[in-house]
Each structure stands twice: as structure tokens, then as C-alpha cells.
Design a protein around this motif. Structure first.
Motif, PDB file in Angstrom:
ATOM      1  N   LEU A  53     -13.793 -21.639 -52.400  1.00  0.00           N
ATOM      2  CA  LEU A  53     -14.383 -21.637 -51.059  1.00  0.00           C
ATOM      3  C   LEU A  53     -15.863 -22.008 -51.101  1.00  0.00           C
ATOM      4  CD1 LEU A  53     -12.710 -18.542 -49.386  1.00  0.00           C
ATOM      5  CD2 LEU A  53     -12.300 -20.964 -48.910  1.00  0.00           C
ATOM      6  N   GLY A  54     -16.573 -21.547 -52.110  1.00  0.00           N
ATOM      7  CA  GLY A  54     -17.979 -21.910 -52.252  1.00  0.00           C
ATOM      8  C   GLY A  54     -18.159 -23.407 -52.435  1.00  0.00           C
ATOM      9  N   VAL A  55     -17.324 -24.012 -53.245  1.00  0.00           N
ATOM     10  CA  VAL A  55     -17.408 -25.459 -53.460  1.00  0.00           C
ATOM     11  C   VAL A  55     -17.065 -26.213 -52.180  1.00  0.00           C
ATOM     12  CG1 VAL A  55     -16.345 -27.394 -54.698  1.00  0.00           C
ATOM     13  CG2 VAL A  55     -17.024 -25.350 -55.944  1.00  0.00           C
ATOM     14  N   VAL A  56     -16.040 -25.770 -51.458  1.00  0.00           N
ATOM     15  CA  VAL A  56     -15.649 -26.436 -50.208  1.00  0.00           C
ATOM     16  C   VAL A  56     -16.762 -26.321 -49.172  1.00  0.00           C
ATOM     17  CG1 VAL A  56     -14.057 -26.286 -48.249  1.00  0.00           C
ATOM     18  CG2 VAL A  56     -13.172 -26.223 -50.577  1.00  0.00           C
ATOM     19  N   ILE A  57     -17.344 -25.144 -49.032  1.00  0.00           N
ATOM     20  CA  ILE A  57     -18.446 -24.970 -48.069  1.00  0.00           C
ATOM     21  C   ILE A  57     -19.637 -25.829 -48.460  1.00  0.00           C
ATOM     22  CG2 ILE A  57     -20.132 -23.289 -47.205  1.00  0.00           C
ATOM     23  CD1 ILE A  57     -17.834 -21.221 -47.323  1.00  0.00           C
ATOM     24  N   TYR A  58     -19.940 -25.888 -49.749  1.00  0.00           N
ATOM     25  CA  TYR A  58     -21.051 -26.723 -50.211  1.00  0.00           C
ATOM     26  C   TYR A  58     -20.790 -28.190 -49.883  1.00  0.00           C
ATOM     27  CZ  TYR A  58     -24.107 -29.252 -53.385  1.00  0.00           C
ATOM     28  OH  TYR A  58     -25.011 -30.128 -53.912  1.00  0.00           O
ATOM     29  N   VAL A  97     -11.685 -14.199 -57.683  1.00  0.00           N
ATOM     30  CA  VAL A  97     -12.807 -14.981 -58.215  1.00  0.00           C
ATOM     31  C   VAL A  97     -12.548 -16.473 -58.057  1.00  0.00           C
ATOM     32  CG1 VAL A  97     -14.016 -15.583 -60.345  1.00  0.00           C
ATOM     33  CG2 VAL A  97     -13.599 -13.196 -59.796  1.00  0.00           C
ATOM     34  N   VAL A  98     -11.335 -16.910 -58.358  1.00  0.00           N
ATOM     35  CA  VAL A  98     -11.004 -18.336 -58.236  1.00  0.00           C
ATOM     36  C   VAL A  98     -11.100 -18.784 -56.781  1.00  0.00           C
ATOM     37  CG1 VAL A  98      -9.135 -20.012 -58.489  1.00  0.00           C
ATOM     38  CG2 VAL A  98      -9.621 -18.408 -60.330  1.00  0.00           C
TER      39      VAL A  98
END
Length: 74
Positions: free
Chosen positions: A51-56, A45-46
Motif C-alpha cells: 500500500l505504501g508503494v501504491v500510494i507513493y 507487513v507485506v
């Protein structure tokens, strides 16, 4: 004022020492999660959130660069 500052500093130091105490000899949270086999779910989950924040941020940077290029060309 100096006494008040000294008092607050000593209170913060004492709070930090209480934070180090292990509650009733129970295992640490990470140890318990590892023993139960749930630590992998927590790590997954972490990593997914990271990864979601980095891609965003990468897509946001590309969009901002594109807007800057159009503003500079005008």
C-alpha cells in the motif's frame, strides 16, 4: 560451444531439482508461520509495504502530471 551450453543447461536443471527438496522433512516456512500464528504479522507487513508503494506511485503520478501540464501550457 554447443557442449558448454548443454553442460550449463544440465547444471541449471540439476540445481532446480535440488531447490525442490525439503530440508530434513521440516515443515515449509509458511506452514510454520501459520502454526505459530505469525503469518498474520507477515501478511500485514507485506500489505503495508504494498500500500505504501501504491500510494507513493499515485502521488508521484499526480506530481508528474502537474509538471507536464505546466510545461505544455508554456
Amino acid at each position: 560451444m554447443k557442449k558448454l551450453l548443454s553442460f550449463l543447461t544440465l547444471m541449471l536443471v540439476s540445481l532446480a531439482s535440488f531447490a525442490q527438496d525439503n530440508a530434513a522433512g521440516e515443515p515449509e516456512m509458511a506452514d510454520k508461520l501459520y502454526a505459530d500464528g505469525r503469518i498474520y504479522a507477515v501478511v500485514a507487513v507485506v500489505v503495508t509495504i504494498f500500500l505504501g508503494v501504491v500510494i507513493y506511485l499515485i502521488t508521484l503520478d499526480k506530481k508528474i502530471s502537474k509538471i507536464e501540464k505546466t510545461l505544455n501550457s508554456k
